[in-house]
Scaffold this motif. Structure first.
Motif, mmCIF file in Angstrom:
data_model
loop_
_atom_site.group_PDB
_atom_site.id
_atom_site.type_symbol
_atom_site.label_atom_id
_atom_site.label_comp_id
_atom_site.label_asym_id
_atom_site.label_seq_id
_atom_site.Cartn_x
_atom_site.Cartn_y
_atom_site.Cartn_z
ATOM 1 N N LEU A 1 7.791 4.723 6.169
ATOM 2 C CA LEU A 1 6.706 4.863 5.209
ATOM 3 C C LEU A 1 7.220 5.395 3.882
ATOM 4 O O LEU A 1 6.918 4.862 2.826
ATOM 5 N N ARG B 1 6.771 3.909 -0.180
ATOM 6 C CA ARG B 1 5.766 4.500 -1.055
ATOM 7 C C ARG B 1 6.310 4.783 -2.452
ATOM 8 O O ARG B 1 7.470 5.147 -2.611
ATOM 9 N N ASP C 1 0.772 2.574 -5.147
ATOM 10 C CA ASP C 1 0.360 2.476 -3.741
ATOM 11 C C ASP C 1 -1.100 2.066 -3.594
ATOM 12 O O ASP C 1 -1.516 1.632 -2.516
ATOM 13 N N ILE D 1 -4.298 4.004 2.426
ATOM 14 C CA ILE D 1 -2.861 3.774 2.245
ATOM 15 C C ILE D 1 -2.090 4.181 3.502
ATOM 16 O O ILE D 1 -1.231 3.441 3.981
ATOM 17 N N SER D 2 -2.433 5.345 4.069
ATOM 18 C CA SER D 2 -1.614 5.827 5.180
ATOM 19 C C SER D 2 -1.935 5.083 6.469
ATOM 20 O O SER D 2 -1.095 4.978 7.352
ATOM 21 N N SER D 3 -3.147 4.519 6.576
ATOM 22 C CA SER D 3 -3.476 3.785 7.800
ATOM 23 C C SER D 3 -3.213 2.293 7.650
ATOM 24 O O SER D 3 -3.349 1.537 8.612
ATOM 25 N N ASN D 4 -2.829 1.883 6.448
ATOM 26 C CA ASN D 4 -2.656 0.450 6.184
ATOM 27 C C ASN D 4 -3.912 -0.349 6.508
ATOM 28 O O ASN D 4 -3.844 -1.518 6.873
ATOM 29 N N HIS D 5 -5.042 0.297 6.426
ATOM 30 C CA HIS D 5 -6.287 -0.398 6.751
ATOM 31 C C HIS D 5 -7.388 0.084 5.821
ATOM 32 O O HIS D 5 -7.638 1.272 5.714
#
Lengths: 316, 316
Positions: free
Chosen positions: B54, B58, B109, B289-293
């Motif tokens: 990750l 980023r 991002d 962003i952190s969950s890609n969802h």
């Protein structure tokens, strides 16, 4: 000669992207690389050795460090940062917003700073990037409105209108712009047949209103206020006391951003040329970056008197 | 578990710098590398494989795209962007300001957008980054004040105060927030013994003042204005007509940013919780962003009624 900026414009990408296609093609998608290469071929761009050295060391990002309390500077901040951002973008640069000089600055080419005080000097000196300040900063390159000229214009205007008793309503802060605005008022000699009084108080419409409600204004009073907030409070006091503006009392503010048009009467005011200030800040910073040399130059931009409804040419 | 954020905080650097020290040490000065390594050792940070993957992808930069005309939104824009910038910085992110969806976005991002209209939908859809909008945007994640609840609060307040003749002063724009504010006014039933009138006009204090100067207000009129600008014009008209505020006429505005305190009487208004809105925008984007969802979720933040001087509990 065709420049990297021409290529960027033609390909509808930033200068940084062109620079990448030339120097780090592995970081760029094939699609973008093709678009840029097409633009390069069409324009006949030839990469210079020196140009390439520069290109690889640039980030095409500028930090804008906003140190003021936003509640104090609200109306101008939004406009200034927008103008700055637009001018930077035209030059192929991005603007990164910061709120503290303690931030860790990296991947930027230079710094624009607003709201820096004397106490920030050490931190500014410690930064290794070219810096341009908004507001007078004797040790750094800076851009400011000509504050002294502004209050000179305001006082001259009140005299020309025919007001007889002049009041200067200043701000009780120990800041350069405050001193210059007061000096501007003093720099225009008051004719013998007129009176002149100076007050200083916090920059708040409520303080100004309270002050004027507590004193008696002779007919044909003309007020030079050091800010539109102070001018607004003066106007509210005139309503409280049923004094006619502009016939009994004339008021000139300072700033000309937002507040002057929200007032019950459009304020006559000294307009800060924010667009020109933003342009000059960007030009000064980019020229320091490209020459690798920072001129410690104070640029002042002349303001203009914006005629509103709070002053008038009085009958002779 | 010790996170990259803990290390960044301890070393007084950004998360991006920590990420660099771990993944691209050649891009970082020895001094910074040493500081970060010291923090890593003291905290006992262990780099996770997934975390590293990750980290390398980023940029820790967020684009804030400001599409409104600044002259229209001045007071809120400066505050919103400042709050957003502060929350992002706390999370180790930088804010990059943009003014157009046609900009070439790279090295970011995600995107926060303000002032997007229906006509911007295609451009927003074409962007490949997570997006969170300020204002209701049905096809994207968005954060907004609960506009309907706001005007419900305002009308309820005027009824409770004892005003008898209600006026809704709306904005004649075809925008979601305008519709919701009107719906909020309609959602509180008007008691039988009271009257109700609805006007719609451009969002300008001058237009509101002109309108009210052209109509006759019965005693105990209560005005719900869809913005503080409209409320201000209503107040000025009351001064023009020598109507007593709040005893003859009660006024509730909407926004509670800057204008309400500059008014000759502090406006009673529906306050936009800009700080909470900014926080929610940042949280929503970073979690996408952190969950890609990306969840297409509309978050609404309840406003509060700010009691000013333009309404009062009338004697029974």
């Amino acid at each position: 000669m065709v420049s990297i900026a021409d290529v960027a414009k033609k390909a509808h990408v930033s200068k940084m992207t062109v620079s990448r296609v030339l120097n780090h093609p592995e970081q760029v998608s094939t699609e973008i690389s093709d678009t840029v290469q097409r633009a390069i071929n069409e324009l006949g761009y030839v990469q210079q050795r020196a140009g390439r050295a520069l290109a690889t060391s640039r980030t095409y990002t500028i930090a804008f460090v906003m140190l003021d309390e936003v509640s104090n500077v609200d109306p101008y901040f939004g406009q200034l940062i927008t103008y700055v951002s637009d001018f930077l973008y035209q030059e192929g640069y991005n603007l990164e917003l910061h709120r503290s000089l303690d931030d860790h600055f990296h991947d930027i080419d230079g710094i624009l700073v607003s709201g820096a005080r004397a106490t920030d000097k050490a931190k500014l000196n410690a930064l290794t990037f070219p810096i341009v300040a908004y507001g007078n900063q004797s040790e750094f390159a800076s851009v400011d409105v000509d504050n002294k000229l502004g209050t000179m214009l305001a006082k001259q205007h009140l005299i020309m209108c025919g007001y007889q008793h002049l009041i200067y309503l200043g701000i009780d802060l120990n800041e350069q712009f405050v001193v210059e605005r007061l000096n501007g008022f003093k720099a225009i000699e008051t004719p013998d047949y007129m009176t002149e009084t100076i007050y200083q108080l916090p920059n708040s419409d409520k303080e100004a209103r309270q002050l004027f409600n507590s004193i008696t204004l002779p007919p044909l009073t003309g007020v030079v206020a050091a800010s539109d907030r102070l001018a607004l409070g003066t106007l509210y006091s005139c309503y409280d006391k049923r004094l006619a503006v502009p016939n009994d009392v004339g008021i000139v503010g300072f700033d000309g951003i937002f507040i002057n048009h929200l007032s019950p009467l459009d304020l006559t005011t000294i307009g800060q040329p924010l667009q020109k200030i933003a342009q000059k800040m960007v030009q000064t910073l980019l020229s320091a970056i490209s020459s690798n040399h920072q001129n410690i130059r104070q640029s002042v931009i002349p303001p203009t008197l914006l005629q509103g409804e709070t002053t008038t040419k009085l009958a002779d």
